[in-house]
Design a protein around this motif. Structure first.
Motif, PDB file in Angstrom:
ATOM      1  N   SER A 189       0.845  -1.244   0.024  1.00 33.15           N
ATOM      2  CA  SER A 189      -0.006  -0.053   0.011  1.00 33.15           C
ATOM      3  C   SER A 189       0.937   1.354   0.109  1.00 33.15           C
ATOM      4  N   LEU A 190       0.272   2.471  -0.291  1.00 32.41           N
ATOM      5  CA  LEU A 190       1.187   3.596  -0.252  1.00 32.41           C
ATOM      6  C   LEU A 190       1.679   3.768   1.163  1.00 32.41           C
ATOM      7  N   ASP A 191       0.891   3.884   2.121  1.00 31.67           N
ATOM      8  CA  ASP A 191       1.380   4.094   3.429  1.00 31.67           C
ATOM      9  C   ASP A 191       2.655   3.428   3.616  1.00 31.67           C
ATOM     10  N   TYR A 202       6.445   9.564  -8.254  1.00 34.07           N
ATOM     11  CA  TYR A 202       5.697   9.913  -7.165  1.00 34.07           C
ATOM     12  C   TYR A 202       5.806  11.270  -7.222  1.00 34.07           C
ATOM     13  N   TYR A 228       2.035  16.636  -7.621  1.00 38.50           N
ATOM     14  CA  TYR A 228       0.961  17.558  -6.940  1.00 38.50           C
ATOM     15  C   TYR A 228      -0.258  16.875  -6.509  1.00 38.50           C
ATOM     16  N   LYS A 229      -0.647  15.626  -7.546  1.00 39.82           N
ATOM     17  CA  LYS A 229      -1.923  15.208  -7.248  1.00 39.82           C
ATOM     18  C   LYS A 229      -1.605  13.754  -6.386  1.00 39.82           C
ATOM     19  N   GLN A 230      -0.332  13.513  -6.255  1.00 40.63           N
ATOM     20  CA  GLN A 230      -0.235  12.373  -5.657  1.00 40.63           C
ATOM     21  C   GLN A 230      -0.445  12.523  -4.064  1.00 40.63           C
ATOM     22  N   LEU A 231      -1.218  11.481  -3.472  1.00 43.46           N
ATOM     23  CA  LEU A 231      -1.493  11.527  -2.105  1.00 43.46           C
ATOM     24  C   LEU A 231      -0.291  11.321  -1.475  1.00 43.46           C
ATOM     25  N   ARG A 232      -0.442  11.924  -0.308  1.00 45.22           N
ATOM     26  CA  ARG A 232       0.818  12.211   0.765  1.00 45.22           C
ATOM     27  C   ARG A 232       1.888  12.396   0.201  1.00 45.22           C
ATOM     28  N   VAL A 233       1.914  13.429  -0.711  1.00 43.93           N
ATOM     29  CA  VAL A 233       3.077  13.904  -1.413  1.00 43.93           C
ATOM     30  C   VAL A 233       4.073  14.667  -0.628  1.00 43.93           C
TER      31      VAL A 233
END
Length: 745
Positions: free
Chosen positions: A336-338, A368, A371-376
């Motif tokens: 996952s991303l987290d 990654y 600016y649209k990337q989550l948790r950038v």
């Protein structure tokens, strides 16, 4: 015969008699021992048949085992084999009794700690009872802590660490399936349970607890956790990553969330209820808990604070970083991303602390950077933390270009531009040669923006390059100090070149003046006490002093050909051995040579030196000047930095920069209004004596309403109304009408 029947049926009575006189009742004990062996054989075949009788016999023999050590030497192995071999077929009550009696045998020194832990460790992942699991965990931690209470029990620690390492290592090369990283099913026999990662997870949990309680703090503990970072099971890997990042995580399923503590409600309840000392004590405890929780929440929001002692104890950090990158790159689709951000942060911190280069990481992280990337912001923090002065600029130039293209252009919001500029600044602070001249000129132009956050970020980048490499700036942007430095021939160091050797210690003259003042006041020690003071100054600073061999080897005497050179540990001496105060010299460099060659500076001296520098910087900042204020801020931040931290730790707030508070919507405004009405009457006011808990006098406004008419006829307010013009009367009437309309709404 009657006595024998009574003792056979009443085991507690027999237990009491045996403890009083073991030799007199040995025959009765042997009868019970024979009976125990018979019931044990039956219990192995049919666990439900003689369960109650077997539990009573096990408890009885555990109580009196110290009275007959020769006869009961195999009894602990019986309990261990039952727990390990037949755990699945035992009832919950039987498991609890067997574990309790095994712990009792350890408390009576019948078995050693290693024998106990060898049985309890495999039970942790197999038990399904939260109560029994909590009891086993507490027993393990207590036993290890007690063994290391007075001195390090190296034999026990080595054995336990080997067991934990084996628990993590088993299944480390297994294949996993699914998004959660569960092991692939294998053809396991009835006795051999397939590895599901539970025992590795418990090994990680116990190791973290022992590290947190400062029972273990060596490199072997870090080796266990570093192996867990490469484990194929995601949950095991996550627990190990959180250990190095020092962030709290609830690994246990049965852990309860802490209730939110309302501080205002506590104070309000304290005002209403009866005042007692016990209530005051409870209030202080709850407020202390609330303060700790608030600090923990603030730390969690600002980012993970790395565990630098653990990072510094890593064995072969380059290989560990490369393996960690392989895990991140090979399982990019599964994680996952987290979880990927956790791996990025640990990898970046290892690279930054140990000055490592994992070049593939910068190629991986580029995708990654949008600016649209989550948790950038967290990804940008990981990028900045991975950079250091030995990172090749060639691999960073494409990364800087990507950030500039995605974040810094007129088509995005101001907070996006400020985040991009701040991330570029943090990367270039660690490696200034990663910036191109044309791009730098475009970025610093954003200091003319109308957005305060963008302006501050651009000015920060400009100030950075005025200090590190002003040649990349245009002449009008360099500033006075940088221009004067370039005119005097000062040039930035090329990549790969280190600074020259230190010629002096900043602020050493302050320390010399401080020591001279102490000698003048008579507070410093004289004569033979200087050596004792120097030894005392090292106490608490050198942890490995007890393990060093300098005391046994002694000093090595060296002949000195130069008779004019005289070195003393404390103060200057003349040729006759008399103490004399060194004359005050004119130049700072001479001061350095005087103090540095006549005294060995201890950590306590450096601590005093830092305090003196802070005092001087504070006085300079009070008189004004932005440079003095920046110097004070640098000294204060360096004072709070961890001793193992090479670069200042940054968080997501440093990347985002100062942000304007967003306008609250209707729901947020109504919630704020309702929160302010709690504890108050609907339309009441706290003014005056009507709605107060304690009586008070009326307000001046209330007094004015109750004045007799004859007292106010001659007042200025009444006389002013009579003399008011028509225009003033119209203006007051219009204001009254407007207020009435607003009140009706």
């Amino acid at each position: 015969m009657g006595r024998g029947l009574l003792l056979t049926t009443n085991l507690p009575q027999l237990q009491n008699l045996i403890k009083r006189d073991p030799l007199a009742y040995k025959e009765e004990f042997l009868q019970q021992w024979t009976h125990y062996n018979s019931v044990r054989e039956i219990f192995k075949i049919s666990p439900d048949e003689q369960a109650q009788n077997f539990r009573e016999l096990v408890s009885f023999i555990s109580q009196v085992a110290t009275c007959y050590p020769k006869e009961t030497k195999d009894f602990p192995s019986h309990i261990s084999s039952l727990l390990l071999d037949n755990y699945g077929s035992l009832s919950a009550e039987m498991r609890k009794v067997l574990v309790q009696n095994l712990v009792m045998l350890r408390n009576k020194d019948v078995i050693s700690s290693i024998q106990l832990l060898q049985t309890l460790f495999p039970l942790l992942p197999r038990t399904t009872s939260s109560t029994l699991r909590s009891s086993i965990r507490k027993t393990i931690l207590t036993d290890i802590r007690t063994a290391n209470l007075r001195a390090r029990n190296h034999k026990l620690n080595k054995a336990v660490q080997s067991m934990l390492f084996s628990m993590v290592e088993r299944g480390a090369n297994g294949e996993v399936i699914g998004d959660k990283g569960k092991f692939k099913a294998t053809n396991a026999t009835h006795d051999a349970k397939p590895f599901d990662g539970e025992e590795a997870l418990w090994a990680i949990i116990l190791t973290k607890e022992l590290w947190k309680k400062s029972i273990w703090n060596d490199a072997k503990t870090v080796s266990i956790m570093s192996l867990g970072c490469l484990h194929p099971v995601t949950k095991v890997q996550s627990g190990s990553l959180h250990f190095f990042l020092s962030s709290e995580e609830d690994e246990e399923d049965d852990s309860d969330e802490e209730e939110e503590i309302d501080v205002r409600a506590l104070h309000h309840r304290r005002e209403i209820n009866k005042k007692t000392k016990s209530a005051d004590k409870k209030l202080r405890q709850k407020l202390k808990t609330a303060k700790k929780k608030h600090a923990h929440d603030k730390k969690r929001l600002t980012g993970d604070a790395p565990n630098f002692p653990a990072l510094n104890l890593l064995y072969d950090p380059q290989t560990f970083a490369e393996k960690l990158y392989d895990v991140l790159n090979n399982h990019d689709k599964r994680f996952s991303l987290d979880h990927k951000i956790l791996i990025m942060h640990l990898l970046a911190r290892v690279m930054g602390v140990h000055k490592l280069c994992v070049l593939g990481f910068y190629t991986y992280i580029v995708k990654y950077l949008t600016y649209k990337q989550l948790r950038v912001p967290a990804i940008l923090v990981a990028l900045a933390q991975s950079v250091h002065e030995l990172t090749p600029p060639d691999v960073l130039i494409p990364v800087i270009r990507k950030i500039a293209q995605e974040f810094i252009h007129p088509g995005v919001a101001g907070e996006v531009i400020s985040a991009g500029l701040n991330s570029v600044r943090e990367v270039c602070r660690r490696q200034p040669w990663a910036m191109e001249g044309d791009l730098l000129g475009d970025l610093v132009e954003y200091r003319k923006s109308r957005d305060k956050a963008v302006t501050a970020a651009a000015r920060g980048l400009l100030r950075l390059y005025r200090e590190v490499n002003p040649t990349m700036l245009k002449r009008r942007e360099r500033g006075k100090d940088a221009s004067m430095g370039l005119a005097s021939g000062v040039q930035p160091l090329p990549f790969g070149h280190s600074a020259e050797a230190v010629a002096s210690i900043e602020g050493l003259d302050l320390l010399e003046e401080h020591l001279a003042k102490l000698r003048k006041e008579g507070t410093s020690s004289q004569g033979d006490n200087d050596d004792d003071d120097d030894d005392a100054a090292w106490e608490g600073w050198d942890e490995d002093s007890s393990d060093s061999s300098s005391e046994s080897e002694g000093w090595i005497d060296v002949e000195d050909d130069n008779d004019e050179l005289v070195i003393s540990d404390s103060e200057d001496e003349d040729n006759n051995g008399n103490k004399e105060v060194a004359p005050k010299l004119d130049t700072t460099e001479t001061k350095f040579s005087q103090l540095a060659t006549t005294k060995i500076l201890t950590p306590a001296d450096f601590s005093i030196l830092n305090d003196l520098k802070l005092q001087v910087a504070s006085k300079a900042a009070e008189s004004g000047g932005s440079r003095a204020k920046r110097k004070l801020a640098e000294l204060e931040s360096s004072k709070h930095l961890n001793s193992g931290q090479n670069e200042a730790f940054i968080s997501e707030n440093d990347i985002m920069g100062p942000r304007k508070k967003a306008k609250a919507d209707y729901a947020e405004r109504m919630a704020s209004i309702q929160k302010g009405r709690d504890g108050r009457e609907k339309f009441g006011s706290n003014k005056g004596k009507q709605n107060k808990g304690t009586p008070s006098s009326s307000t001046n406004r209330e007094k004015a309403r109750n004045k007799p008419i004859m007292m106010i006829l001659s007042s200025g307010a009444v006389r002013g109304k009579k003399k008011a013009s028509l225009r003033d009367k119209q203006r007051k009437l219009r204001a009254h009408i407007d207020r009435a309309k607003k009140a009706r709404k």
